[in-house]
Design an enzyme around this catalytic site. Structure first.
Site, PDB file in Angstrom:
ATOM      1  NE  ARG A  46       7.274  55.223 -12.593  1.00  0.00           N
ATOM      2  CZ  ARG A  46       7.269  53.909 -12.632  1.00  0.00           C
ATOM      3  NH1 ARG A  46       7.724  53.285 -13.700  1.00  0.00           N
ATOM      4  NH2 ARG A  46       6.838  53.206 -11.615  1.00  0.00           N
ATOM      5  CG  ASP A 153      17.164  45.873 -13.964  1.00  0.00           C
ATOM      6  OD1 ASP A 153      16.436  45.295 -13.143  1.00  0.00           O
ATOM      7  OD2 ASP A 153      16.745  46.800 -14.703  1.00  0.00           O
TER       8      ASP A 153
HETATM    9  C1  LIG Z   1       9.726  45.214 -10.157  1.00  0.00           C
HETATM   10  S1  LIG Z   1      11.427  44.977 -10.484  1.00  0.00           S
HETATM   11  C2  LIG Z   1      11.670  43.329  -9.873  1.00  0.00           C
HETATM   12  C3  LIG Z   1      12.914  43.196  -9.024  1.00  0.00           C
HETATM   13  C4  LIG Z   1      13.128  41.817  -8.402  1.00  0.00           C
HETATM   14  N1  LIG Z   1      13.221  40.810  -9.412  1.00  0.00           N
HETATM   15  C5  LIG Z   1      12.033  41.488  -7.410  1.00  0.00           C
HETATM   16  O1  LIG Z   1      11.153  40.680  -7.719  1.00  0.00           O
HETATM   17  O2  LIG Z   1      12.040  42.048  -6.310  1.00  0.00           O
HETATM   18  C6  LIG Z   1      11.456  44.716 -12.272  1.00  0.00           C
HETATM   19  C7  LIG Z   1      12.802  44.970 -12.904  1.00  0.00           C
HETATM   20  O3  LIG Z   1      12.794  44.472 -14.251  1.00  0.00           O
HETATM   21  C8  LIG Z   1      13.602  45.339 -15.032  1.00  0.00           C
HETATM   22  N2  LIG Z   1      13.249  45.203 -16.463  1.00  0.00           N
HETATM   23  C9  LIG Z   1      12.146  45.643 -17.105  1.00  0.00           C
HETATM   24  N3  LIG Z   1      12.209  45.361 -18.416  1.00  0.00           N
HETATM   25  C10 LIG Z   1      13.386  44.728 -18.615  1.00  0.00           C
HETATM   26  C11 LIG Z   1      14.027  44.199 -19.773  1.00  0.00           C
HETATM   27  N4  LIG Z   1      13.480  44.262 -20.998  1.00  0.00           N
HETATM   28  N5  LIG Z   1      15.241  43.615 -19.604  1.00  0.00           N
HETATM   29  C12 LIG Z   1      15.813  43.539 -18.382  1.00  0.00           C
HETATM   30  N6  LIG Z   1      15.271  44.028 -17.250  1.00  0.00           N
HETATM   31  C13 LIG Z   1      14.050  44.619 -17.377  1.00  0.00           C
HETATM   32  C14 LIG Z   1      13.302  46.720 -14.478  1.00  0.00           C
HETATM   33  O4  LIG Z   1      14.314  47.652 -14.780  1.00  0.00           O
HETATM   34  C15 LIG Z   1      13.161  46.443 -12.983  1.00  0.00           C
HETATM   35  O5  LIG Z   1      14.344  46.725 -12.265  1.00  0.00           O
END
Ligand SMILES: C[S@@+](CC[C@H](N)C(=O)[O-])C[C@H]1O[C@@H](n2cnc3c(N)ncnc32)[C@H](O)[C@@H]1O
Length: 281
Positions: A46, A153
């Site tokens: 990445r 996000d």
């Molecule tokens: C795997 S995706 C999940 C998307 C959706 N909720 C789903 O279940 O399909 C996880 C998301 O969490 C976000 N994320 C990770 N750490 C975070 C934080 N500290 N605050 C806000 N968002 C965060 C990432 O950027 C990512 O877009």
């Protein structure tokens, strides 16, 4: 030095154990994401794109660059390190529960205020909040109500994609044809569909780090925070679930991801099964 660490030193852009430790600590401090030793390969692939784009020659040089340019580079680093996998109506039983149980209950519970608040926390590229909005619209229960969905996000790239409301047709192909026809429109690019404005009108997209202060007002009836805390330590999860409870209406609903649990982490919710929880009064 282990042979796998040695392997990372021999690569086009060498990455030492100390470089990995620096990136891992920075990711954890800034996002809560825990990167195990086994994630070295993922971090390498990445970050290498970013290192190339910056025309640097090693991970050591990138770590120095990040340290000296935090204000601007941290966003790029965070965007590269997050895992954004998602899809429309992912873990469909949560949307069935909304349709069959939660929304009918909210119609009665909130009859006086005629308002309903949902939060998609960690919304990635938007498929989750748009699925919530489509479920709201399809239910037909909240016409004339003040119905709002907050979608947040930490990653600015995915938020830009989400707010555009545009998706490659492949992404929506699994949806029932009538849903595709009702809630997606054509664009001048054949392979791209756009979410109908009736659906996007429910949603406000905002950048928000779940670890920091939440500039949100009011309480939520439903919070979806799915496949986000899986990357966090148990302590971070405990604090987050406690804050969610404070930000929810009594008896509000919390949906988490299929491999996540509140067991042993929060007493403030009762389990309704299948990763659906209700806040205790
Ligand atoms: C795997 S995706 C999940 C998307 C959706 N909720 C789903 O279940 O399909 C996880 C998301 O969490 C976000 N994320 C990770 N750490 C975070 C934080 N500290 N605050 C806000 N968002 C965060 C990432 O950027 C990512 O877009």
């Amino acid at each position: 030095m282990s042979s796998s660490q040695d392997d990372f030193l021999q690569r086009e852009f060498p990455m030492s154990a100390a470089d990995y430790e620096f990136l891992r600590t920075t990711a954890n401090r800034e996002t809560g994401i825990e990167l195990a030793d086994s994630k070295r390969e993922m971090v390498y692939s990445r970050m290498v794109r970013r290192i190339r784009a910056l025309r640097l020659s090693s991970f050591a040089a990138y770590c120095r660059f990040l340290e000296q340019n935090k204000e601007t580079e941290l966003t790029h680093f965070i965007n590269a390190i997050t895992t954004n996998l998602t899809s429309f109506f992912r873990e469909g039983h949560h949307f069935d529960a909304l349709r069959n149980v939660i929304f009918p209950e909210l119609v009665k519970k909130n009859a006086a205020s005629r308002s309903v608040r949902l939060w998609s926390a960690g919304c990635s590229t938007g498929e989750e909040p748009y699925s919530l909005a489509i479920t709201l619209a399809e239910s037909g229960l909240f016409q004339g109500w003040d119905a709002k969905i907050l979608a947040t996000d930490i990653d600015s790239n995915v938020l830009a994609q989400a707010s555009s409301g545009e998706y490659i047709r492949e992404r929506i192909q699994g949806l029932p044809v009538d849903i595709q026809q009702r809630y997606f429109t054509r664009t001048d690019r054949l392979e791209v569909a756009r979410v109908d404005p009736r659906v996007s009108a429910y949603i406000s997209f905002r950048q928000l780090n779940l670890l920091n202060n939440w500039p949100v007002t009011g309480l939520f009836d439903v919070i979806f925070c799915r496949n986000v805390v899986i990357y966090f330590s148990k302590d971070t999860q405990r604090r987050l679930f406690d804050r969610f409870a404070q930000q929810m209406t009594p008896n509000g609903y919390l949906c988490i991801g299929h491999s996540e649990t509140l067991h042993g982490l929060s007493e403030r919710f009762e389990s309704l099964g299948r990763t659906i929880y209700r806040k205790r009064m």
